[in-house]
Design an enzyme around this catalytic site. Structure first.
Site, PDB file in Angstrom:
ATOM      1  N   ARG A 122      16.993  58.970  41.644  1.00  0.00           N
ATOM      2  CA  ARG A 122      16.118  58.177  42.668  1.00  0.00           C
ATOM      3  C   ARG A 122      16.129  58.722  43.806  1.00  0.00           C
ATOM      4  O   ARG A 122      15.100  58.534  44.421  1.00  0.00           O
ATOM      5  CB  ARG A 122      17.032  56.822  42.603  1.00  0.00           C
ATOM      6  CG  ARG A 122      16.955  55.995  41.066  1.00  0.00           C
ATOM      7  CD  ARG A 122      17.905  54.963  41.049  1.00  0.00           C
ATOM      8  NE  ARG A 122      17.699  54.421  39.858  1.00  0.00           N
ATOM      9  CZ  ARG A 122      18.737  53.641  39.212  1.00  0.00           C
ATOM     10  NH1 ARG A 122      19.940  52.869  39.955  1.00  0.00           N
ATOM     11  NH2 ARG A 122      18.550  53.079  37.970  1.00  0.00           N
ATOM     12  N   ARG A 186      15.623  67.681  39.225  1.00  0.00           N
ATOM     13  CA  ARG A 186      15.544  66.341  38.951  1.00  0.00           C
ATOM     14  C   ARG A 186      15.176  65.986  37.505  1.00  0.00           C
ATOM     15  O   ARG A 186      15.831  65.047  36.832  1.00  0.00           O
ATOM     16  CB  ARG A 186      14.379  65.855  39.785  1.00  0.00           C
ATOM     17  CG  ARG A 186      13.653  64.614  39.359  1.00  0.00           C
ATOM     18  CD  ARG A 186      14.642  63.460  39.524  1.00  0.00           C
ATOM     19  NE  ARG A 186      14.132  62.235  39.379  1.00  0.00           N
ATOM     20  CZ  ARG A 186      14.276  61.377  38.021  1.00  0.00           C
ATOM     21  NH1 ARG A 186      14.714  62.223  36.969  1.00  0.00           N
ATOM     22  NH2 ARG A 186      13.613  60.450  37.806  1.00  0.00           N
ATOM     23  N   SER A 278      15.127  60.302  77.128  1.00  0.00           N
ATOM     24  CA  SER A 278      16.405  60.719  77.483  1.00  0.00           C
ATOM     25  C   SER A 278      17.115  59.386  78.211  1.00  0.00           C
ATOM     26  O   SER A 278      16.460  58.693  78.968  1.00  0.00           O
ATOM     27  CB  SER A 278      16.258  61.911  78.557  1.00  0.00           C
ATOM     28  OG  SER A 278      17.636  62.114  78.993  1.00  0.00           O
ATOM     29  N   LYS A 284      11.523  63.240  80.280  1.00  0.00           N
ATOM     30  CA  LYS A 284      11.646  64.205  78.890  1.00  0.00           C
ATOM     31  C   LYS A 284      10.995  63.637  77.555  1.00  0.00           C
ATOM     32  O   LYS A 284      11.223  62.240  77.565  1.00  0.00           O
ATOM     33  CB  LYS A 284      13.033  64.332  78.754  1.00  0.00           C
ATOM     34  CG  LYS A 284      13.656  65.089  79.871  1.00  0.00           C
ATOM     35  CD  LYS A 284      14.986  65.859  79.480  1.00  0.00           C
ATOM     36  CE  LYS A 284      15.157  66.642  78.260  1.00  0.00           C
ATOM     37  NZ  LYS A 284      16.273  67.257  77.787  1.00  0.00           N
ATOM     38  N   ASN A 286      11.686  64.538  74.253  1.00  0.00           N
ATOM     39  CA  ASN A 286      12.829  65.655  73.325  1.00  0.00           C
ATOM     40  C   ASN A 286      12.211  65.736  72.089  1.00  0.00           C
ATOM     41  O   ASN A 286      11.532  64.891  71.460  1.00  0.00           O
ATOM     42  CB  ASN A 286      14.268  65.125  73.372  1.00  0.00           C
ATOM     43  CG  ASN A 286      14.635  65.234  74.670  1.00  0.00           C
ATOM     44  OD1 ASN A 286      14.405  65.894  75.588  1.00  0.00           O
ATOM     45  ND2 ASN A 286      15.516  64.017  75.010  1.00  0.00           N
ATOM     46  N   ARG A 317      39.410  66.752  31.722  1.00  0.00           N
ATOM     47  CA  ARG A 317      39.065  65.969  32.612  1.00  0.00           C
ATOM     48  C   ARG A 317      40.035  66.363  33.718  1.00  0.00           C
ATOM     49  O   ARG A 317      41.301  66.285  33.670  1.00  0.00           O
ATOM     50  CB  ARG A 317      39.099  64.339  32.461  1.00  0.00           C
ATOM     51  CG  ARG A 317      37.991  64.008  31.410  1.00  0.00           C
ATOM     52  CD  ARG A 317      38.047  62.781  31.113  1.00  0.00           C
ATOM     53  NE  ARG A 317      37.638  61.975  32.127  1.00  0.00           N
ATOM     54  CZ  ARG A 317      38.430  60.626  32.753  1.00  0.00           C
ATOM     55  NH1 ARG A 317      39.575  60.401  31.822  1.00  0.00           N
ATOM     56  NH2 ARG A 317      38.425  60.213  33.689  1.00  0.00           N
TER      57      ARG A 317
END
Length: 443
Positions: A122, A186, A278, A284, A286, A317
């Site tokens: 999923r 997948r 910031s 800023k 960023n 196991r």
């Protein structure tokens, strides 16, 4: 207000708020565990090993809303995994008539591994969707800027000109490489069913004449691949997940690393569409998306290393090896999926600044085309003289702060040479355009 210990992603801004956060949360794992249990009963019913009523009753009782994930987590300590208390609760919810068909013949690892594959499947669907968004956005950028010249940089320094189209095409190529690694993983994620020691013996004891058919029926119920063998200690599916997820984070990290460099104030060749602020500096903006992707690329290899290390699982196991996978695999799914989400947003909103690229091409006063000049002037001046002249003019370019074009114009032996063409960085991008076109043919 919840001040408890729930994982809301406070320290994981790279994945918090994403679809992958929901797909990998405790609630998602609970759903997957319940799906695995219900699918097992339905598979047995399909083969005549359980009544149809049992399949219906277990499926109805396997409603996540009827189970307390917090209580399961607390009780999981007693047996070392959450399947044991979940089976007790599910059996009680199903009732006396069909309760005996809950988890019949399975071991806890069957359910836990199968649920993990469901969660991974999923989540990988989300990753693939975001990789598709990223690829399409980068293809548009590459086509639009096929011939947009910019400095090529090697070992941090200007080398020769390239194009932004070729750079974006390279980013896209890595995204497609990631897609091509995630897709088969997948498609091959398997259900797990082997019983206590991987022999399917209990299912035979409960009346299955051909117990070896049950894993395939189980996989069909859940939309997973049918395993050739029980893989309790054959951890190829987990290793494959580790590899494709770490590669995806690293591939996206390349784009992020480039954007972080190119968006520096003093370079300014690209910028994120919506930079982050910031807490201290209001001016800023960023490059937050790139920052989060870069963080994911640094974390992913170490998470994958734990999963690879768990392949050395003893016996039929193991004690510890299987358990060690749970948290790093979930972290890796979240990390890579969050990076894919951020990469899609980054690529779709990226702003390209050709004027800055052109300005930066001139920062070396023409030396960025010295490779071309060396090749073009050798037939005119001879190899030794061309090398001597360019070495001297390069020195003067740096010390006198004059352009290489200006200094070349003072050389009488070059009066018939088209210096404007030779010294224009935009005219020395080699096969960048053709290479970009070739890269964009890949689908």
């Amino acid at each position: 207000m919840d001040h408890g210990g729930g994982d809301a992603g406070l320290l994981g801004p790279g994945w918090s708020g994403s679809a992958a956060a929901a797909a990998t949360g405790d609630g998602a794992y609970l759903r997957a565990l319940l799906d695995a249990e219900a699918g097992l009963t339905r598979a047995q019913a399909a083969l005549g090993l359980a009544p149809a009523g049992a399949a219906t009753a277990v499926t109805e009782a396997a409603d996540p809303g009827r189970h307390d994930v917090g209580a399961l987590a607390e009780r999981a300590r007693d047996g070392g995994n959450p399947v044991i208390p979940l089976v007790a609760d599910l059996t009680k919810a199903v009732g006396a008539e069909y309760g005996p068909y809950v988890h019949r013949g399975a071991t806890s690892q069957d359910i836990m591994d199968t649920a993990t594959m469901l969660v991974a499947a999923r989540t990988l669907d989300l990753v693939l969707a975001d990789l598709g968004r990223t690829e399409r956005a980068l293809a548009r950028l590459a086509a639009e800027h096929r011939d947009t010249a910019m400095p090529g940089r090697t070992l941090t320094q200007h080398a020769v000109p390239t194009t932004f189209g070729l750079k974006a095409a390279g980013w896209r190529s890595l995204v497609l490489d990631a897609r091509d690694r995630v897709t088969p993983v997948r498609q091959s994620l398997p259900a797990q069913l082997g019983g206590a020691a991987g022999t399917l013996a209990a299912f035979g004891a409960y009346g299955a004449d051909h117990a070896e058919q049950l894993p395939a029926a189980y996989a069909r119920e859940l939309g997973l691949a049918a395993p050739l063998l029980p893989w309790h200690t054959l951890r190829t599916p987990v290793a494959d997940l580790a590899g494709c997820l770490a590669f995806t984070a690293g591939a996206l990290g390349k784009t992020a690393a480039d954007v972080l460099i190119l968006s520096r104030t003093e370079i300014g060749e690209v910028s994120e569409g919506s930079g982050g602020g910031s807490s201290a500096m209001p001016h800023k903006a960023n490059p937050v998306r790139s920052t989060l992707i870069a963080a994911a690329a640094r974390r992913a290899p170490q998470l994958a290393a734990v999963l690879y290390g768990s392949m050395a699982a003893e016996d039929e196991r193991p004690a510890g090896a299987w358990h060690a996978e749970w948290e790093p695999l979930r972290d890796l799914l979240r990390t890579a999926a969050g990076a894919a989400r951020d990469a899609a947003e980054l690529a779709e909103g990226l702003r390209v600044h050709p004027a800055a690229m052109r300005r930066n091409l001139g920062r070396t006063n023409g030396l960025i085309v010295s490779e071309r000049l060396s090749a073009e002037l050798t037939p005119v001046l001879g190899r030794a003289r061309a090398k001597e002249l360019l070495t001297e003019l390069a020195r003067r370019t740096r010390t006198e702060h004059r352009t290489l074009r200006e200094l070349l114009a003072g050389e009488p032996d070059l009066k018939d040479v088209d210096l404007d063409d030779l010294t224009d960085p935009a005219r020395y991008t080699g096969a960048a355009g053709v290479l970009t076109d070739r890269a964009l043919e890949r689908r």
